[in-house]
Design an enzyme around this catalytic site. Sequence first.
Site, mmCIF file in Angstrom:
data_model
loop_
_atom_site.group_PDB
_atom_site.id
_atom_site.type_symbol
_atom_site.label_atom_id
_atom_site.label_comp_id
_atom_site.label_asym_id
_atom_site.label_seq_id
_atom_site.Cartn_x
_atom_site.Cartn_y
_atom_site.Cartn_z
ATOM 1 N N CYS A 134 -7.840 -28.019 4.947
ATOM 2 C CA CYS A 134 -6.620 -27.369 5.443
ATOM 3 C C CYS A 134 -5.889 -28.265 6.446
ATOM 4 O O CYS A 134 -6.475 -29.179 7.009
ATOM 5 C CB CYS A 134 -6.953 -26.008 6.058
ATOM 6 S SG CYS A 134 -7.430 -26.078 7.793
ATOM 7 N N GLN A 190 -11.147 7.624 -5.822
ATOM 8 C CA GLN A 190 -11.716 8.229 -4.616
ATOM 9 C C GLN A 190 -13.037 8.917 -4.972
ATOM 10 O O GLN A 190 -13.564 8.730 -6.053
ATOM 11 C CB GLN A 190 -10.715 9.218 -4.003
ATOM 12 C CG GLN A 190 -9.504 8.548 -3.372
ATOM 13 C CD GLN A 190 -9.852 7.783 -2.092
ATOM 14 O OE1 GLN A 190 -10.960 7.866 -1.590
ATOM 15 N NE2 GLN A 190 -8.891 7.009 -1.587
ATOM 16 N N ASP A 232 -2.766 8.290 -1.915
ATOM 17 C CA ASP A 232 -4.020 9.005 -2.121
ATOM 18 C C ASP A 232 -4.343 9.819 -0.888
ATOM 19 O O ASP A 232 -3.778 9.602 0.183
ATOM 20 C CB ASP A 232 -5.158 8.046 -2.475
ATOM 21 C CG ASP A 232 -5.311 6.914 -1.458
ATOM 22 O OD1 ASP A 232 -4.395 6.750 -0.618
ATOM 23 O OD2 ASP A 232 -6.326 6.202 -1.503
ATOM 24 N N GLY A 291 1.020 3.620 2.270
ATOM 25 C CA GLY A 291 1.406 4.102 3.588
ATOM 26 C C GLY A 291 0.512 5.215 4.080
ATOM 27 O O GLY A 291 0.488 5.527 5.278
ATOM 28 N N CYS A 304 -7.701 -28.638 9.891
ATOM 29 C CA CYS A 304 -8.905 -29.469 9.939
ATOM 30 C C CYS A 304 -8.588 -30.930 9.681
ATOM 31 O O CYS A 304 -9.302 -31.813 10.119
ATOM 32 C CB CYS A 304 -9.941 -28.963 8.941
ATOM 33 S SG CYS A 304 -10.620 -27.364 9.452
ATOM 34 N N ASP A 350 0.852 -1.186 0.000
ATOM 35 C CA ASP A 350 0.000 0.000 0.000
ATOM 36 C C ASP A 350 0.892 1.242 0.000
ATOM 37 O O ASP A 350 2.121 1.147 0.032
ATOM 38 C CB ASP A 350 -0.946 -0.022 1.203
ATOM 39 C CG ASP A 350 -0.187 0.047 2.520
ATOM 40 O OD1 ASP A 350 1.070 0.079 2.501
ATOM 41 O OD2 ASP A 350 -0.835 0.075 3.573
ATOM 42 N N CYS A 382 -13.419 -28.961 5.250
ATOM 43 C CA CYS A 382 -12.222 -28.160 4.951
ATOM 44 C C CYS A 382 -11.010 -29.073 4.776
ATOM 45 O O CYS A 382 -10.824 -30.030 5.514
ATOM 46 C CB CYS A 382 -11.980 -27.159 6.076
ATOM 47 S SG CYS A 382 -10.520 -26.141 5.819
ATOM 48 N N HIS A 416 -6.268 -22.055 9.051
ATOM 49 C CA HIS A 416 -7.612 -22.433 8.589
ATOM 50 C C HIS A 416 -8.317 -21.234 7.930
ATOM 51 O O HIS A 416 -8.932 -21.386 6.877
ATOM 52 C CB HIS A 416 -8.463 -22.961 9.744
ATOM 53 C CG HIS A 416 -9.911 -23.045 9.388
ATOM 54 N ND1 HIS A 416 -10.442 -24.113 8.690
ATOM 55 C CD2 HIS A 416 -10.925 -22.158 9.556
ATOM 56 C CE1 HIS A 416 -11.723 -23.881 8.462
ATOM 57 N NE2 HIS A 416 -12.047 -22.706 8.976
ATOM 58 N N ASP A 450 -8.465 -7.441 -0.262
ATOM 59 C CA ASP A 450 -7.562 -7.683 0.868
ATOM 60 C C ASP A 450 -8.284 -7.286 2.137
ATOM 61 O O ASP A 450 -9.189 -6.452 2.110
ATOM 62 C CB ASP A 450 -6.295 -6.834 0.761
ATOM 63 C CG ASP A 450 -6.550 -5.413 1.252
ATOM 64 O OD1 ASP A 450 -7.245 -4.671 0.536
ATOM 65 O OD2 ASP A 450 -6.094 -5.066 2.354
#
Lengths: 417, 400
Positions: free
Chosen positions: B317, B200, B157, B105, B320, B103, B315, B345, B277
Amino acid sequence: MKLELSRVVKGSRLGVLKGLGRMGQHSLEVPGCLVYTHFGTVPHLTQDTLRTLKNLPSVTQVTLSDIAEHQEVLEEFRDGFRKFAGLPDTVLYCSLHDPAATSPTGYTTNKTVSVWGSGGRIELTVAKFMALQKTVQPDWYQSMADGETWQNNTSRKRVRKSVDRTLAHLDECLLVHQNSQELEGVEVFGMVEGGDILEERIRSARETAKRPVAGFCLDGLQTGSLQQDLRTQLTAAVTKELPENKPRLLQGVGRPDEVLACVEAGVDLFEGFFPFQVTERGCALCFSFDISPDSERAVLELNEERDAAGDLQQNGDLDEPTKMTYFEMNLKDKRYQGDFRPLVEGCGCYCCKNHQRAYLHHLLVTNELLAGVLLMIHNTSHYHSFFGALREALANDKLDLLKRRVLGRPGQTERKE
Amino acid sequence: MSLKKALKAASPLTLRIVAECQVTKARACDLILPHCSVSTPVFMPVGTQGTLKGITVDQLEGLGCQICLGNTYHLGMRPGSDLIEKASGLHGFMNWKRNLLTDSGGFQMVSLVELSEVTEDGVKFRSPYDGKEILLSPEKSISIQNSLGSDIMMQLDDVVSSTVTGPRVEEAMHRSIRWLDRCIAANKNPDKQNLFAIIQGGLNAELRKACLDEMTQRNVPGFAIGGLSGGEEKDDFWRMVTLSTDYLPREKPRYLMGVGYAVDLVVCVALGCDMFDCVFPTRTARFGSALVPWGSLQVKHKQYAKDFQPIDPDCQCPTCKRHSRAYLHALFKSDTAAMHHITIHNIAYQLSLMHSVRQSILEGRFPEFIQMFMKRMFPSRDQYPSWAVDALASVNVKLE
Ligand SMILES: [Zn+2]
Ligand SMILES: [Zn+2]
């Protein structure tokens, strides 16, 4: 369980503990070290990260201090702790206390001992203790013991009482054990007490040796309780009384220098908690145990590292187990901020193969959880490799060389104040 | 002429649209970045300090993660961009072989640091470590991100809380456009590092539209939709998202910042977003909250003490496959590894959700997927959030 000794060199015993586990399929080399866990989990590590470590010992230690408060759950689960914790095929050893934690004293009675879990103190009678063993279903466990005599200045009377109580607990445990189908094939280790009083140590050893136990735990000699000279003396006196063909596990001792001294005093097994303590203080083990002929240069470099690492502690005063030792480097130190070398050059662990000191330093100063993970991987790997080197040294008559490597350069003056 | 234009537009990013939903605005793409190809729609876990909450890079790779985030503000402070540059960038420093997005910052600064002040030059703030005054200008942000060597960099931004209204929003929008131009000019590695613009305009459709008009004229390899997910009404949120995707060019990736709740992800994929994200899945894991297709499961709650099933029996993973709710419940009292298990998980959950979404788009059954997903997530139809119902209706999916 069967101990096959291949060599005994001046008190140090080299061999293999065979027939471990209910099917007898596992073995453990001695001198050796167990896998230390919190409730079945090596601190910070998931099974995936743990499995990056090669040559992990086949015996995993769990403690009743972690487990006792979950007894009801385990009873309902029915299939034992190993399956409950999702542990792979490993030998399970169940001890009373966490070797990395100090339990408060003053709570032991004639009929009970106490363990401390996350929810506070839990008092155990022999009945409750044995009920726990039946739900945990370990491969071996230590019998119940009054081990409260590790503090300085414990009176002779108190020490005598602890030896008597511990023998009484052992007899009761064995009685229940022999009448429990669930515990068929499970081995019991007897606890040798006796504080720092030689006659009581010998009495405890002799009496325990008369009972049908598979091995012995030497209790009350842990780091911080007494000086190494006295520990060596008491340990040697005790092991002389114990049958040759049964393993001796020394509780609460993990520093490499103390391990070496105690192996010479006849100890076979140690608990693997030391790397965890090193990890918790943000340090990495970096002592050399390389006894190959061309190891001189690497050792020099390592020693420079250690010399520069700041206030290091030597043998002498009673050591606080939480203090940094001579065998490690403090990665929080600013000097590692821009150091792009692995923790230990040539180390094959996941951490050293993938990361640099600078990254570990960064993780530590930013309080990131990965610091504990990576340090634990390296420290565990380094520590277990040290035990491998110790066995190799015993096999090849190089124990003196190993001691020089581990304890410092020959001729180097000890930094005793 | 056309060749010349193509050369000029060359950036270290290729977007291949593999499938487009015939009903909604959803699409499945292969986003080819310098370190590997990313299958979209994609959720990107956040590794703020160059590490992901106790998870090793091998574990993260093992979970199938192709791109994760690092935070420029934190890394710029500690260990600093010079040191990371010496370590061959953030990839080298943390030994991550796949893609990284950083990003600008700016957001962190405005939200974390008191006494920050925004001027045309940049964001001025006092370092929490040594008290020195620091100016994060667009040039400085890009310079740090150039040192970090991320595959995708974000423009600096002018961040305004999504609940603020009035002239400040307009000012911030115009400033963000000016700062975008400065960021583009400052990028030292346009052949290796992609710079994304951030749309924006707050919750004002006209301002958003104006921002879109301006920014889409710039030659950037991708766009983010910013200034949302900050406590605004969900009705406003989805309308701004869908307005943005309406005007964003089809051939460039769209990244919706700060969105990571499962329902939001599914709805916003339907609205045409490709990348997401959020710190939520990893943050919540530390408190024992495991994400499941029916919401979440609080592993530390007493009711799981004797529950011997895995967190989610379906699941795949590592957590699990090996551990039960009861063991994890107990382990929380003994060791931090309990958190790592839940983190693993939760990342697996996010990645597998996006994988299922993509698969359904590829197979032309995304609308059906949405129906099933919603049924599983909510006990009954009347508990569907109205904003999600409306948003999906706007792209022709009428929830049953
Ligand atoms: Zn290592
Ligand atoms: Zn899972």
